[in-house]
Design a protein around this motif. Sequence first.
Motif, mmCIF file in Angstrom:
data_model
loop_
_atom_site.group_PDB
_atom_site.id
_atom_site.type_symbol
_atom_site.label_atom_id
_atom_site.label_comp_id
_atom_site.label_asym_id
_atom_site.label_seq_id
_atom_site.Cartn_x
_atom_site.Cartn_y
_atom_site.Cartn_z
ATOM 1 N N MET A 100 0.891 -1.206 -0.134
ATOM 2 C CA MET A 100 0.013 0.045 -0.137
ATOM 3 C C MET A 100 0.812 1.348 -0.178
ATOM 4 S SD MET A 100 -2.942 1.193 2.726
ATOM 5 C CE MET A 100 -3.988 -0.386 2.346
ATOM 6 N N ASN A 101 0.801 2.240 -0.950
ATOM 7 C CA ASN A 101 1.578 3.368 -0.830
ATOM 8 C C ASN A 101 1.094 4.428 -0.169
ATOM 9 O OD1 ASN A 101 -0.427 4.770 -2.209
ATOM 10 N ND2 ASN A 101 0.418 4.381 -4.179
ATOM 11 N N ALA A 102 1.680 5.481 0.189
ATOM 12 C CA ALA A 102 1.270 6.561 1.175
ATOM 13 C C ALA A 102 -0.117 7.140 0.725
ATOM 14 C CB ALA A 102 2.308 7.506 1.053
ATOM 15 N N HIS A 103 -0.089 7.406 -0.662
ATOM 16 C CA HIS A 103 -1.452 8.108 -0.878
ATOM 17 C C HIS A 103 -2.820 7.277 -0.676
ATOM 18 C CE1 HIS A 103 -4.112 10.447 -3.743
ATOM 19 N NE2 HIS A 103 -4.608 9.093 -3.796
ATOM 20 N N TRP A 104 -2.643 5.791 -0.830
ATOM 21 C CA TRP A 104 -3.911 5.188 -0.619
ATOM 22 C C TRP A 104 -4.123 5.092 1.252
ATOM 23 C CZ3 TRP A 104 -7.425 4.364 -3.769
ATOM 24 C CH2 TRP A 104 -7.095 4.245 -5.103
ATOM 25 N N LEU A 105 -2.768 4.823 1.696
ATOM 26 C CA LEU A 105 -2.700 4.888 3.313
ATOM 27 C C LEU A 105 -3.598 6.339 3.827
ATOM 28 C CD1 LEU A 105 -2.569 3.535 5.739
ATOM 29 C CD2 LEU A 105 -0.111 4.351 5.947
ATOM 30 N N GLY A 106 -3.222 7.176 3.007
ATOM 31 C CA GLY A 106 -3.760 8.774 3.577
ATOM 32 C C GLY A 106 -5.264 8.863 3.359
ATOM 33 N N SER A 107 -5.584 8.127 1.788
ATOM 34 C CA SER A 107 -6.937 8.331 1.705
ATOM 35 C C SER A 107 -7.793 7.162 2.540
ATOM 36 C CB SER A 107 -7.329 7.807 0.164
ATOM 37 O OG SER A 107 -6.403 8.592 -0.813
ATOM 38 N N LEU A 108 -7.354 6.142 2.998
ATOM 39 C CA LEU A 108 -8.002 5.177 4.019
ATOM 40 C C LEU A 108 -8.210 6.022 5.011
ATOM 41 C CD1 LEU A 108 -9.141 2.620 4.629
ATOM 42 C CD2 LEU A 108 -7.020 1.622 5.072
ATOM 43 N N ALA A 109 -7.062 6.726 5.649
ATOM 44 C CA ALA A 109 -7.264 7.298 6.953
ATOM 45 C C ALA A 109 -8.119 8.449 6.885
ATOM 46 C CB ALA A 109 -5.667 7.636 7.344
ATOM 47 N N ALA A 110 -7.954 9.184 5.954
ATOM 48 C CA ALA A 110 -8.958 10.339 5.679
ATOM 49 C C ALA A 110 -10.537 9.975 5.718
ATOM 50 C CB ALA A 110 -8.672 11.051 4.457
ATOM 51 N N THR A 111 -10.779 8.742 5.111
ATOM 52 C CA THR A 111 -12.114 8.334 4.820
ATOM 53 C C THR A 111 -12.811 8.010 6.200
ATOM 54 O OG1 THR A 111 -11.577 7.711 2.707
ATOM 55 C CG2 THR A 111 -13.587 6.550 3.678
ATOM 56 N N LEU A 112 -11.710 6.964 7.001
ATOM 57 C CA LEU A 112 -12.456 6.691 8.172
ATOM 58 C C LEU A 112 -12.448 7.558 9.234
ATOM 59 C CD1 LEU A 112 -10.084 3.235 8.501
ATOM 60 C CD2 LEU A 112 -12.546 3.447 7.828
ATOM 61 N N THR A 113 -11.767 8.306 9.305
ATOM 62 C CA THR A 113 -11.709 9.518 10.438
ATOM 63 C C THR A 113 -12.974 10.575 10.031
ATOM 64 O OG1 THR A 113 -9.935 10.767 9.385
ATOM 65 C CG2 THR A 113 -9.269 9.643 11.293
ATOM 66 N N THR A 114 -13.211 10.789 8.596
ATOM 67 C CA THR A 114 -14.445 11.532 8.526
ATOM 68 C C THR A 114 -15.466 10.856 8.691
ATOM 69 O OG1 THR A 114 -12.945 12.584 6.721
ATOM 70 C CG2 THR A 114 -15.290 12.758 6.375
ATOM 71 N N ILE A 115 -15.558 9.789 8.334
ATOM 72 C CA ILE A 115 -17.007 8.785 8.580
ATOM 73 C C ILE A 115 -17.221 8.737 10.019
ATOM 74 C CG2 ILE A 115 -17.957 6.559 8.399
ATOM 75 C CD1 ILE A 115 -16.413 5.984 5.492
ATOM 76 N N LEU A 173 -2.355 23.699 0.890
ATOM 77 C CA LEU A 173 -0.960 24.256 0.914
ATOM 78 C C LEU A 173 0.231 23.098 0.230
ATOM 79 C CD1 LEU A 173 -0.099 26.519 3.874
ATOM 80 C CD2 LEU A 173 -0.332 27.389 1.441
ATOM 81 N N LEU A 174 -0.112 21.898 0.538
ATOM 82 C CA LEU A 174 0.245 20.628 -0.189
ATOM 83 C C LEU A 174 -0.089 20.149 -1.284
ATOM 84 C CD1 LEU A 174 0.792 18.302 3.251
ATOM 85 C CD2 LEU A 174 2.661 19.895 2.161
ATOM 86 N N GLY A 175 -1.354 20.625 -1.439
ATOM 87 C CA GLY A 175 -2.079 20.062 -2.806
ATOM 88 C C GLY A 175 -2.177 18.556 -2.448
ATOM 89 N N SER A 176 -2.605 18.212 -1.535
ATOM 90 C CA SER A 176 -3.110 16.824 -0.980
ATOM 91 C C SER A 176 -4.502 16.610 -0.870
ATOM 92 C CB SER A 176 -2.652 16.531 0.407
ATOM 93 O OG SER A 176 -3.062 15.201 0.765
ATOM 94 N N TRP A 177 -4.980 16.138 -2.185
ATOM 95 C CA TRP A 177 -6.682 16.091 -2.240
ATOM 96 C C TRP A 177 -7.182 15.181 -1.131
ATOM 97 C CZ3 TRP A 177 -9.306 19.251 -4.499
ATOM 98 C CH2 TRP A 177 -8.673 20.038 -5.537
ATOM 99 N N PRO A 178 -6.558 13.966 -0.749
ATOM 100 C CA PRO A 178 -7.172 13.243 0.535
ATOM 101 C C PRO A 178 -7.403 14.276 1.734
ATOM 102 C CG PRO A 178 -5.599 11.926 -0.580
ATOM 103 C CD PRO A 178 -5.336 13.300 -1.303
ATOM 104 N N MET A 179 -6.288 15.012 2.053
ATOM 105 C CA MET A 179 -6.405 15.769 3.079
ATOM 106 C C MET A 179 -7.210 17.016 2.671
ATOM 107 S SD MET A 179 -3.143 17.895 4.795
ATOM 108 C CE MET A 179 -2.490 16.082 5.435
ATOM 109 N N ILE A 180 -7.399 17.444 1.738
ATOM 110 C CA ILE A 180 -8.387 18.503 1.360
ATOM 111 C C ILE A 180 -9.733 18.168 1.300
ATOM 112 C CG2 ILE A 180 -9.302 20.189 -0.482
ATOM 113 C CD1 ILE A 180 -6.191 20.175 -1.565
ATOM 114 N N VAL A 181 -10.231 17.213 0.699
ATOM 115 C CA VAL A 181 -11.704 16.732 0.851
ATOM 116 C C VAL A 181 -12.043 16.162 2.150
ATOM 117 C CG1 VAL A 181 -13.127 15.047 -0.337
ATOM 118 C CG2 VAL A 181 -11.427 16.021 -1.816
ATOM 119 N N SER A 182 -10.940 15.383 2.650
ATOM 120 C CA SER A 182 -11.521 14.753 4.054
ATOM 121 C C SER A 182 -12.018 15.835 5.063
ATOM 122 C CB SER A 182 -10.650 13.749 4.508
ATOM 123 O OG SER A 182 -9.471 14.176 4.804
#
Length: 83
Positions: free
Chosen positions: A1-16, A55-64
Motif C-alpha cells: 500500500m503506498n502513502a497516497h492510499w494509506l492517507g486516503s483510507l485514514a482520511a475516509t475512516l476519520t471523516t466517517i 498548501l501541500l496540494g493533497s486531495w485526500p487531506m483537502i476533501v476529508s
Amino acid sequence: MNAHWLGSLAATLTTISFVPQAIRAIRTRETRGISTWMYALFTIGIACWFGYGILLGSWPMIVSNAITFALAATILALKLRYG
C-alpha cells in the motif's frame, strides 16, 4: 500500500467517524454531553488541516478535512444553539 492510499483510507475512516454524531445531533438536538471547547478547538484545528492540505496540494487531506469541518461545524453550531 503506498502513502497516497494509506492517507486516503485514514482520511475516509476519520471523516466517517463524525457522521453518526452529526446525524444524532441533527435529529435529536441533544448536545448536552458534548464539550463545547473540544468541538470549538477541533473545528479550528480541522480548518488548519484543510489549509495545510491546500498548501501541500493533497486531495485526500483537502476533501476529508472539508467534509469533517462541515460535520464538526454543524455539531458545534447545534451545541451553541441548543446547549
